[in-house]
Each structure stands twice: as C-alpha cells, then as structure tokens.
Write a protein that holds these residues in place. Structure first.
Motif, mmCIF file in Angstrom:
data_model
loop_
_atom_site.group_PDB
_atom_site.id
_atom_site.type_symbol
_atom_site.label_atom_id
_atom_site.label_comp_id
_atom_site.label_asym_id
_atom_site.label_seq_id
_atom_site.Cartn_x
_atom_site.Cartn_y
_atom_site.Cartn_z
ATOM 1 N N TYR A 1 -35.515 -82.076 -30.702
ATOM 2 C CA TYR A 1 -35.928 -83.141 -31.617
ATOM 3 C C TYR A 1 -37.122 -82.717 -32.449
ATOM 4 O O TYR A 1 -38.136 -83.425 -32.545
ATOM 5 C CB TYR A 1 -36.234 -84.441 -30.855
ATOM 6 N N VAL A 2 -37.047 -81.550 -33.050
ATOM 7 C CA VAL A 2 -38.131 -81.049 -33.892
ATOM 8 C C VAL A 2 -37.647 -80.951 -35.336
ATOM 9 O O VAL A 2 -36.447 -80.983 -35.619
ATOM 10 C CB VAL A 2 -38.641 -79.678 -33.402
ATOM 11 N N GLU A 3 -38.600 -80.823 -36.263
ATOM 12 C CA GLU A 3 -38.267 -80.768 -37.678
ATOM 13 C C GLU A 3 -37.921 -79.347 -38.105
ATOM 14 O O GLU A 3 -38.565 -78.385 -37.679
ATOM 15 C CB GLU A 3 -39.447 -81.268 -38.521
ATOM 16 N N LYS A 4 -36.915 -79.253 -38.976
ATOM 17 C CA LYS A 4 -36.595 -77.961 -39.575
ATOM 18 C C LYS A 4 -37.798 -77.480 -40.376
ATOM 19 O O LYS A 4 -38.418 -78.253 -41.115
ATOM 20 C CB LYS A 4 -35.368 -78.084 -40.480
ATOM 21 N N ASP A 5 -38.161 -76.228 -40.192
ATOM 22 C CA ASP A 5 -39.314 -75.607 -40.850
ATOM 23 C C ASP A 5 -40.642 -76.216 -40.399
ATOM 24 O O ASP A 5 -41.671 -76.052 -41.065
ATOM 25 C CB ASP A 5 -39.201 -75.701 -42.384
ATOM 26 N N GLY A 6 -40.621 -76.920 -39.269
ATOM 27 C CA GLY A 6 -41.853 -77.485 -38.726
ATOM 28 C C GLY A 6 -42.591 -76.492 -37.845
ATOM 29 O O GLY A 6 -42.346 -75.283 -37.889
ATOM 30 N N TRP A 15 -40.641 -73.955 -35.715
ATOM 31 C CA TRP A 15 -39.638 -73.126 -36.392
ATOM 32 C C TRP A 15 -40.097 -71.675 -36.485
ATOM 33 O O TRP A 15 -41.269 -71.397 -36.727
ATOM 34 C CB TRP A 15 -39.369 -73.676 -37.788
ATOM 35 N N PRO A 63 -35.238 -73.760 -31.542
ATOM 36 C CA PRO A 63 -35.484 -75.110 -32.057
ATOM 37 C C PRO A 63 -34.200 -75.889 -32.338
ATOM 38 O O PRO A 63 -33.221 -75.351 -32.862
ATOM 39 C CB PRO A 63 -36.252 -74.845 -33.360
ATOM 40 N N TRP A 64 -34.214 -77.165 -32.000
ATOM 41 C CA TRP A 64 -33.084 -78.066 -32.239
ATOM 42 C C TRP A 64 -33.552 -79.183 -33.167
ATOM 43 O O TRP A 64 -34.290 -80.079 -32.759
ATOM 44 C CB TRP A 64 -32.588 -78.649 -30.923
ATOM 45 N N ASP A 65 -33.108 -79.140 -34.424
ATOM 46 C CA ASP A 65 -33.476 -80.172 -35.387
ATOM 47 C C ASP A 65 -32.388 -81.257 -35.425
ATOM 48 O O ASP A 65 -31.436 -81.230 -34.642
ATOM 49 C CB ASP A 65 -33.719 -79.565 -36.764
ATOM 50 N N GLU A 66 -32.521 -82.200 -36.354
ATOM 51 C CA GLU A 66 -31.577 -83.317 -36.402
ATOM 52 C C GLU A 66 -30.153 -82.846 -36.642
ATOM 53 O O GLU A 66 -29.201 -83.348 -36.027
ATOM 54 C CB GLU A 66 -31.995 -84.291 -37.499
ATOM 55 N N ARG A 83 -28.759 -80.125 -35.780
ATOM 56 C CA ARG A 83 -28.193 -79.447 -34.605
ATOM 57 C C ARG A 83 -27.890 -80.438 -33.482
ATOM 58 O O ARG A 83 -27.061 -80.157 -32.613
ATOM 59 C CB ARG A 83 -29.171 -78.366 -34.144
#
Length: 212
Positions: free
Chosen positions: A6-11, A14, A21-24, A26
């Motif tokens: 539950y992390v942001e892409k390019d956050g 990343w 990392p698993w973003d929205e 994914r």
C-alpha cells in the motif's frame, strides 16, 4: 528482501534495494509472500471522519476500505513485519487489537503474537507531530523515541495568530491545496527506514521480548 504494501508509485519506498513495493495498481491485497512486510493500509475509513466530511456526514461505512486493512493484518501475521496506522485508528478495536499506551512502550496486542506501540513520526522527520500506532509480528522490538514529539509551530501561523492559536491549529492547517494530503500522508525517510529495519528482523528470534 521486504515487501512494502500500500505504498505510492515513485514514493519513498520506490527503487530501494531489497524492497519490493506494491502500489495501488499492483493491489497489495493479493500479496501472498514470501517476504516480511511493511504495510501502510489506507486509513480514511478508520479515522475520526470515517463517515465522510462534516458537510456530508455518513456517506461512507465504517471500515469500508475494500478489505485493505484486513489483508494487511493477515500479511503481517502470516509473513512477519510491521503495519502502521494513525493513532486512535478504529481498526484496532474493530479487529480486536489492544490499544497501545500513549506514552510509549510495546505491549501484546492479540493472540497472534502481535505487539503494538504508539510512536510520533515527528521524531523521525515528519513535517508535523503525527502520532502513529504500529503492529508488529515476529520481529525484534526496538526501543523507540517514546512520547509526544517536540511541539512544532508554523512560523506564519505564529506571526499571524499568536502562540495559542498556532499551537491549537497545528502545522498542517497552514498547508493548502493538494499538498496538504500528500504531506500528511507521506512517510518520511527516517520513519520508513525504521519500519524497514523492524520488518527485516522478522523470523530472527523464536521468542520475542518487548523492548523496555
């Protein structure tokens, strides 16, 4: 390797070595191991205004996060690691987790080997004092910087309104536009590194003892 859920892409998580990392897009609800996790499930439906804004109350149901918190909790219990949510998250009593003491220190949270504590992200680089609850399973439990962080006053608020109002409204009140949500929800590098370091110990010791 740890999985950041539950992390942001390019956050902040990343492109880090040894972090998956698993973003929205994914969809972290589908995570099925094998690595220990650092989980940041969405908090909007578990906080003070879970029902919606004061202008449009009760437009949402309590805990209606499409199963994100439940999946994050299961991932931590299955693979070890740590989950974070804002202080006073309704998810704690909803899922039978013990509320941690405000003053700090780890305490047993449930019957699944979980431990919980309250920590202020302000000690670890957040723009504001942001007290946070952690839930950890299978990890070594470090002694953290406990208690409420040093008071932060926005210089513009202090100049315009004086000490009492600047203290009452807090740092985030002086941040406008879309940056407000981004800054409030962001994970500072220092706090991110702390959570990664906790999750990285998952499985190292058979019997856990809470840090003093």
């Amino acid at each position: 390797m740890i999985a950041a859920l539950y992390v942001e892409k390019d956050g902040s998580y990343w492109d880090l070595p040894n972090v998956d990392p698993w973003d929205e897009a994914r969809d972290a609800r589908k995570y099925d191991g094998p690595y220990p996790v650092v989980a940041h499930p969405p908090c909007q439906r578990w906080g003070r205004f879970w029902h919606g804004s004061t202008r449009k109350p009760h437009q949402f149901r309590l805990g209606a996060d499409h199963g994100c918190f439940a999946a994050a909790l299961t991932a931590v219990r299955n693979f070890g690691g740590v989950l974070e949510h804002p202080k006073d998250s309704v998810a704690w009593p909803y899922f039978g987790l013990t509320r941690p003491p405000t003053g700090g220190g780890w305490m047993q949270a449930d019957g699944f080997g979980g431990w919980t504590c309250c920590v202020d992200q302000g000690y670890y680089g957040h723009f504001a004092n942001k007290r946070t609850w952690l839930y950890a399973v299978g990890c070594e439990l470090p002694s953290l910087l406990w208690g409420r962080g040093k008071q932060k006053l926005h210089p513009i608020a202090l100049e315009r309104h004086g000490y009492e109002k600047a203290r009452r409204i807090g740092m985030m009140a002086m941040v406008g536009g879309k940056d407000k949500t981004r800054i409030r929800n962001s994970t500072p590098d220092g706090f991110r590194d702390l959570l990664i370091s906790i999750a990285a110990t998952a499985g190292r010791q058979e019997h856990l003892e809470a840090a003093e």
